[in-house]
Design an enzyme around this catalytic site. Sequence first.
Site, PDB file in Angstrom:
ATOM      1  N   ASP A 191     -10.847 -10.081   4.028  1.00 20.72           N
ATOM      2  CA  ASP A 191     -11.232 -11.445   4.406  1.00 20.72           C
ATOM      3  C   ASP A 191     -12.421 -11.338   5.353  1.00 20.72           C
ATOM      4  OD1 ASP A 191     -10.111 -11.668   7.402  1.00 20.72           O
ATOM      5  OD2 ASP A 191      -8.723 -10.493   6.196  1.00 20.72           O
ATOM      6  N   GLU A 222       0.840  -1.203   0.000  1.00 20.45           N
ATOM      7  CA  GLU A 222       0.000   0.000   0.000  1.00 20.45           C
ATOM      8  C   GLU A 222       0.871   1.247   0.000  1.00 20.45           C
ATOM      9  OE1 GLU A 222      -3.651  -0.304   2.632  1.00 20.45           O
ATOM     10  OE2 GLU A 222      -2.421  -1.880   3.455  1.00 20.45           O
TER      11      GLU A 222
HETATM   12  N1  ADE Z   1      -6.505  -7.435   8.966  1.00 22.62           N
HETATM   13  C1  ADE Z   1      -7.028  -7.984   7.850  1.00 22.62           C
HETATM   14  N2  ADE Z   1      -7.723  -9.107   8.148  1.00 22.62           N
HETATM   15  C2  ADE Z   1      -7.635  -9.250   9.498  1.00 22.62           C
HETATM   16  C3  ADE Z   1      -8.122 -10.220  10.397  1.00 22.62           C
HETATM   17  N3  ADE Z   1      -8.833 -11.267   9.969  1.00 22.62           N
HETATM   18  N4  ADE Z   1      -7.831 -10.078  11.721  1.00 22.62           N
HETATM   19  C4  ADE Z   1      -7.087  -9.029  12.146  1.00 22.62           C
HETATM   20  N5  ADE Z   1      -6.594  -8.086  11.331  1.00 22.62           N
HETATM   21  C5  ADE Z   1      -6.867  -8.194  10.016  1.00 22.62           C
END
Ligand code: ADE
Length: 254
Positions: free
Chosen positions: A215, A4
């Site tokens: 996610d 990024e």
């Molecule tokens: N950043 C991106 N995905 C995450 C997750 N599942 N848990 C903590 N930080 C994150």
Amino acid sequence: MPQELQAVLDLMPDEHRETVAGRQFWPGHLGGPQHGSQGCEVVAVVSGIGKVAAATTATLLLQRFGVDGLLFTGVAGGLGEGVKVGDMVVAQRFVQHDMDASPLFPRHEVPGYGQAHFDTHPEWTHALAQASQHTLDDLPTWLSADTVAAFHLQGAKVHQGLIASGDRFVATSAESDALRLALPDALAVEMEGAAVAQVCHDFGVPFAAVRTVSDRADDSAHVDFGRFVADVAARYSAQVVLAALAALSQPNAT
Ligand code: ADE
């Protein structure tokens, strides 16, 4: 994420590197002529992963580089219903989901502050939400049709509300279910925002943050996360930072 940062540095014509406390800070200019002939004066940096790293980086930005406010972009796991991979979550407030000094203080309350939640700056947050919407509206112009199709990004949305931060990558459905139970309003989970919000509260400077959902903080989180960061997240960050600077430079934005 470093990917990024690189995408943001690619937009800066004149940055130089300063290393402090093992971190590389990049002062320079960014944005269009509406910020002056060279653009807006900024310092770009990777926060580091976790609350302590991010708090140190934020403090250095404020004390050493004298910035007037902090704009944070990154990725997060989606927690709220309908918060999907590729959506953007603009924070209105943060909470540390792993802060628990009970029974001395209520769960999630930060001792010494009498509060669990730290609000972001309303006008900056409004500008960032506008910027995020423009970024998604323009998706086909800056992301390939293949990537949009592969990650089902068509119809991605902007959400606004509570983000939970803690020193844990949440990668099981059991953990994300427990977080939803403890913090039913939380839209997303990440590892830094609440720490930066607390530092900005201490210094009395504006703070706004947007996270792209990489996610769903469940059993497949680690797979989705890696692919998303490599293929998509960097592009989102660069687009939203540019659009946010444009939105912040509009009258009434600050
Ligand atoms: N950043 C991106 N995905 C995450 C997750 N599942 N848990 C903590 N930080 C994150």
